[in-house]
Design a protein around this motif. Structure first.
Motif, PDB file in Angstrom:
ATOM      1  N   UNK A   1      23.727  -3.082 -30.130  1.00  0.00           N
ATOM      2  CA  UNK A   1      24.011  -2.491 -31.445  1.00  0.00           C
ATOM      3  C   UNK A   1      22.719  -2.274 -32.227  1.00  0.00           C
ATOM      4  N   UNK A   2      21.828  -3.272 -32.176  1.00  0.00           N
ATOM      5  CA  UNK A   2      20.549  -3.145 -32.882  1.00  0.00           C
ATOM      6  C   UNK A   2      19.682  -2.062 -32.248  1.00  0.00           C
ATOM      7  N   UNK A   3      19.587  -2.072 -30.928  1.00  0.00           N
ATOM      8  CA  UNK A   3      18.730  -1.110 -30.236  1.00  0.00           C
ATOM      9  C   UNK A   3      19.198   0.323 -30.453  1.00  0.00           C
ATOM     10  N   UNK A   4      20.505   0.503 -30.514  1.00  0.00           N
ATOM     11  CA  UNK A   4      21.080   1.843 -30.665  1.00  0.00           C
ATOM     12  C   UNK A   4      21.229   2.254 -32.125  1.00  0.00           C
ATOM     13  N   UNK A   5      20.886   1.340 -33.032  1.00  0.00           N
ATOM     14  CA  UNK A   5      21.068   1.607 -34.467  1.00  0.00           C
ATOM     15  C   UNK A   5      22.505   2.050 -34.733  1.00  0.00           C
ATOM     16  N   UNK A   6      23.422   1.290 -34.167  1.00  0.00           N
ATOM     17  CA  UNK A   6      24.833   1.670 -34.147  1.00  0.00           C
ATOM     18  C   UNK A   6      25.573   1.199 -35.392  1.00  0.00           C
ATOM     19  N   UNK A   7      26.600   1.965 -35.750  1.00  0.00           N
ATOM     20  CA  UNK A   7      27.495   1.593 -36.849  1.00  0.00           C
ATOM     21  C   UNK A   7      28.828   1.027 -36.348  1.00  0.00           C
ATOM     22  N   UNK A   8      28.911   0.749 -35.052  1.00  0.00           N
ATOM     23  CA  UNK A   8      30.136   0.157 -34.517  1.00  0.00           C
ATOM     24  C   UNK A   8      30.398  -1.183 -35.212  1.00  0.00           C
ATOM     25  N   UNK A   9      31.627  -1.375 -35.674  1.00  0.00           N
ATOM     26  CA  UNK A   9      32.020  -2.631 -36.310  1.00  0.00           C
ATOM     27  C   UNK A   9      32.409  -3.639 -35.231  1.00  0.00           C
ATOM     28  N   UNK A  10      32.334  -4.911 -35.561  1.00  0.00           N
ATOM     29  CA  UNK A  10      32.686  -5.961 -34.605  1.00  0.00           C
ATOM     30  C   UNK A  10      33.572  -6.999 -35.275  1.00  0.00           C
ATOM     31  N   UNK A  11      34.584  -7.448 -34.529  1.00  0.00           N
ATOM     32  CA  UNK A  11      35.486  -8.480 -35.038  1.00  0.00           C
ATOM     33  C   UNK A  11      35.857  -9.409 -33.894  1.00  0.00           C
ATOM     34  N   UNK A  12      35.563 -10.680 -34.065  1.00  0.00           N
ATOM     35  CA  UNK A  12      35.953 -11.674 -33.066  1.00  0.00           C
ATOM     36  C   UNK A  12      37.394 -12.080 -33.336  1.00  0.00           C
ATOM     37  N   UNK A  13      38.290 -11.642 -32.464  1.00  0.00           N
ATOM     38  CA  UNK A  13      39.709 -11.905 -32.660  1.00  0.00           C
ATOM     39  C   UNK A  13      40.408 -11.923 -31.306  1.00  0.00           C
TER      40      UNK A  13
END
Length: 218
Positions: A96-108
């Protein structure tokens, strides 16, 4: 992040997905490659769509959905982000950091996914998760509850010589020595459980000797 730092971090981690991070760096894994995208039938353009990736692990499909233009992508996982051994969220976070991504993340957990907490999504990616489900029909119900248009399902399959819906049971790591592999459904079982969960139509879109991909439509 400069290339040397990124490469050092990539080499220090275990990877399940093969992700192009840019700068000539690709994560070292044979799993989840561009070839699998064709097999499971991910639309070439996802512009205007929202996507949830249930069981995201390193996030290959999440980041690919973003690359294909999805307006919103939510990556969810629990087991593979658990923090022990190869099962961590570190790969996802680095990608996510390397790609400068806006993908959200949720641990569920899959069992806890519901529209009140995560919302509704046009497309649900449910890939490589079903055979790890101790209660597969319940997992399908969770998937259906957050899907507005269709779900893309990929899973290990078994008992393909049986026409009636059937599931093979794998006690005590009988499949690949992995105690988290519980059931291998046949094609009819996957389609039947999708319908019981509330989908209106299911199509088989891809197949290999031991795996199948489906599109289940609302």
């Amino acid at each position: 992040m400069n290339r040397d730092d990124l490469l050092a971090k990539v080499k220090s981690m275990n990877w399940h997905h093969r992700i192009d991070l840019g700068q000539g760096i690709v994560t070292p894994s044979a799993g989840a490659t561009n070839g699998t995208l064709q097999i499971i039938g991910v639309p070439t353009s996802l512009h205007g769509s929202s996507v949830i990736d249930i069981g995201a692990w390193d996030g290959f499909y999440s980041f690919e959905a973003e690359r294909r233009g999805a307006d919103r992508v939510l990556a969810t996982d629990h087991f593979c982000w658990g923090g022990s051994g190869v099962f961590t969220k570190d790969g996802f976070d680095l990608a996510k950091e390397a790609l400068n991504s806006n993908v959200e993340a949720l641990k569920v957990r899959v069992e806890d996914i519901n529209p009140r907490d995560v919302g509704l999504f046009d497309i649900d990616l449910f890939l490589g998760v079903l055979y790890h489900a101790p209660g597969p029909l319940g997992y399908f119900m969770r998937v259906r509850s957050v899907t507005k248009k269709f779900a893309i399902i990929e899973t290990h399959v078994d008992l393909l010589d049986i026409e009636r819906p059937a599931l093979a049971c794998y006690p005590a790591g009988a499949l690949g020595g992995d105690p988290t592999n519980f059931f291998g459904p046949n094609e009819a079982a996957v389609k039947g459980m999708c319908m019981d969960a509330g989908f209106s139509r299911v199509e088989t879109v891809g197949q290999s000797p031991t795996r199948m991909a489906f599109h289940a439509f609302v």
